[in-house]
Design a protein around this motif. Structure first.
Motif, mmCIF file in Angstrom:
data_model
loop_
_atom_site.group_PDB
_atom_site.id
_atom_site.type_symbol
_atom_site.label_atom_id
_atom_site.label_comp_id
_atom_site.label_asym_id
_atom_site.label_seq_id
_atom_site.Cartn_x
_atom_site.Cartn_y
_atom_site.Cartn_z
ATOM 1 N N ILE A 16 0.839 -1.200 0.000
ATOM 2 C CA ILE A 16 0.000 0.000 0.000
ATOM 3 C C ILE A 16 0.874 1.251 0.000
ATOM 4 C CG2 ILE A 16 -1.595 1.361 1.420
ATOM 5 C CD1 ILE A 16 -2.895 -1.315 2.202
ATOM 6 N N GLY A 17 1.941 1.232 0.800
ATOM 7 C CA GLY A 17 2.857 2.371 0.831
ATOM 8 C C GLY A 17 3.492 2.636 -0.523
ATOM 9 N N LEU A 18 3.885 1.578 -1.207
ATOM 10 C CA LEU A 18 4.465 1.729 -2.543
ATOM 11 C C LEU A 18 3.427 2.250 -3.535
ATOM 12 C CD1 LEU A 18 6.601 -1.533 -2.762
ATOM 13 C CD2 LEU A 18 7.445 0.827 -2.560
ATOM 14 N N MET A 19 2.220 1.716 -3.444
ATOM 15 C CA MET A 19 1.162 2.166 -4.358
ATOM 16 C C MET A 19 0.812 3.627 -4.106
ATOM 17 S SD MET A 19 -1.254 -1.221 -4.310
ATOM 18 C CE MET A 19 -2.456 -0.619 -5.466
ATOM 19 N N TRP A 20 0.777 4.025 -2.839
ATOM 20 C CA TRP A 20 0.466 5.407 -2.494
ATOM 21 C C TRP A 20 1.567 6.343 -2.993
ATOM 22 C CZ3 TRP A 20 3.052 8.825 0.797
ATOM 23 C CH2 TRP A 20 2.382 10.026 1.040
ATOM 24 N N SER A 21 2.820 5.951 -2.782
ATOM 25 C CA SER A 21 3.926 6.817 -3.206
ATOM 26 C C SER A 21 4.036 6.908 -4.721
ATOM 27 C CB SER A 21 5.251 6.346 -2.600
ATOM 28 O OG SER A 21 5.605 5.078 -3.090
ATOM 29 N N ALA A 22 3.531 5.915 -5.427
ATOM 30 C CA ALA A 22 3.545 5.941 -6.895
ATOM 31 C C ALA A 22 2.247 6.535 -7.461
ATOM 32 C CB ALA A 22 3.749 4.532 -7.441
ATOM 33 N N ASP A 23 1.416 7.106 -6.596
ATOM 34 C CA ASP A 23 0.131 7.695 -6.988
ATOM 35 C C ASP A 23 -0.803 6.699 -7.671
ATOM 36 O OD1 ASP A 23 0.465 10.222 -5.924
ATOM 37 O OD2 ASP A 23 1.479 10.996 -7.715
ATOM 38 N N PRO A 27 -4.691 8.799 -1.065
ATOM 39 C CA PRO A 27 -4.446 8.677 0.376
ATOM 40 C C PRO A 27 -5.651 8.130 1.141
ATOM 41 C CG PRO A 27 -3.624 10.778 -0.410
ATOM 42 C CD PRO A 27 -4.361 10.136 -1.553
ATOM 43 N N ALA A 28 -6.852 8.416 0.677
ATOM 44 C CA ALA A 28 -8.049 7.934 1.378
ATOM 45 C C ALA A 28 -8.074 6.408 1.448
ATOM 46 C CB ALA A 28 -9.316 8.448 0.692
ATOM 47 N N HIS A 29 -7.605 5.741 0.415
ATOM 48 C CA HIS A 29 -7.575 4.272 0.435
ATOM 49 C C HIS A 29 -6.588 3.768 1.482
ATOM 50 C CE1 HIS A 29 -9.186 3.902 -3.961
ATOM 51 N NE2 HIS A 29 -10.105 4.296 -3.096
#
Length: 107
Positions: A16-23, A27-29
């Motif tokens: 999840i952290g990688l997916m968030w940092s790669a847009d 952030p809500a997810h």
């Protein structure tokens, strides 16, 4: 719970952290999933019967400006499940509050 954390939760949080940092996810997810996990870990903390705690005491906190407490919550669960006495201050704790807690509590 230990096996679940190591084999499921920790890898999930990394992904999840990688997916968030790669847009790839908003952030809500990330917040939604983190909150679901927080609820489950909090329930697990209160689930096992607390045996007489050892003299050994752990003071758990995250420093100022650190809000990601899932690992700290799991540490709280794990230590309590091993009969350790835990004082949980939570996230974003000013150093002055930690010092005050150390002065007030017999650690």
């Amino acid at each position: 719970m230990l096996k679940t954390y190591v084999e499921v939760i920790h890898p999930l949080l990394n992904r999840i952290g990688l997916m968030w940092s790669a847009d790839e996810i908003p952030p809500a997810h990330e917040h939604y999933i983190s909150n679901l996990l927080r609820q489950q870990i909090s329930t697990a903390i209160d689930s096992p019967p607390v045996e007489k705690a050892e003299k050994e005491t752990w003071l758990l906190f995250l420093p100022e400006d650190e809000f990601h407490e899932l690992g700290l919550l799991f540490s709280n669960y794990y230590l309590r499940s091993k009969g350790k006495r835990v004082i949980y201050l939570g996230a974003n704790v000013p150093l002055s509050s930690v010092v005050h807690a150390l002065e007030e509590v017999d650690i």
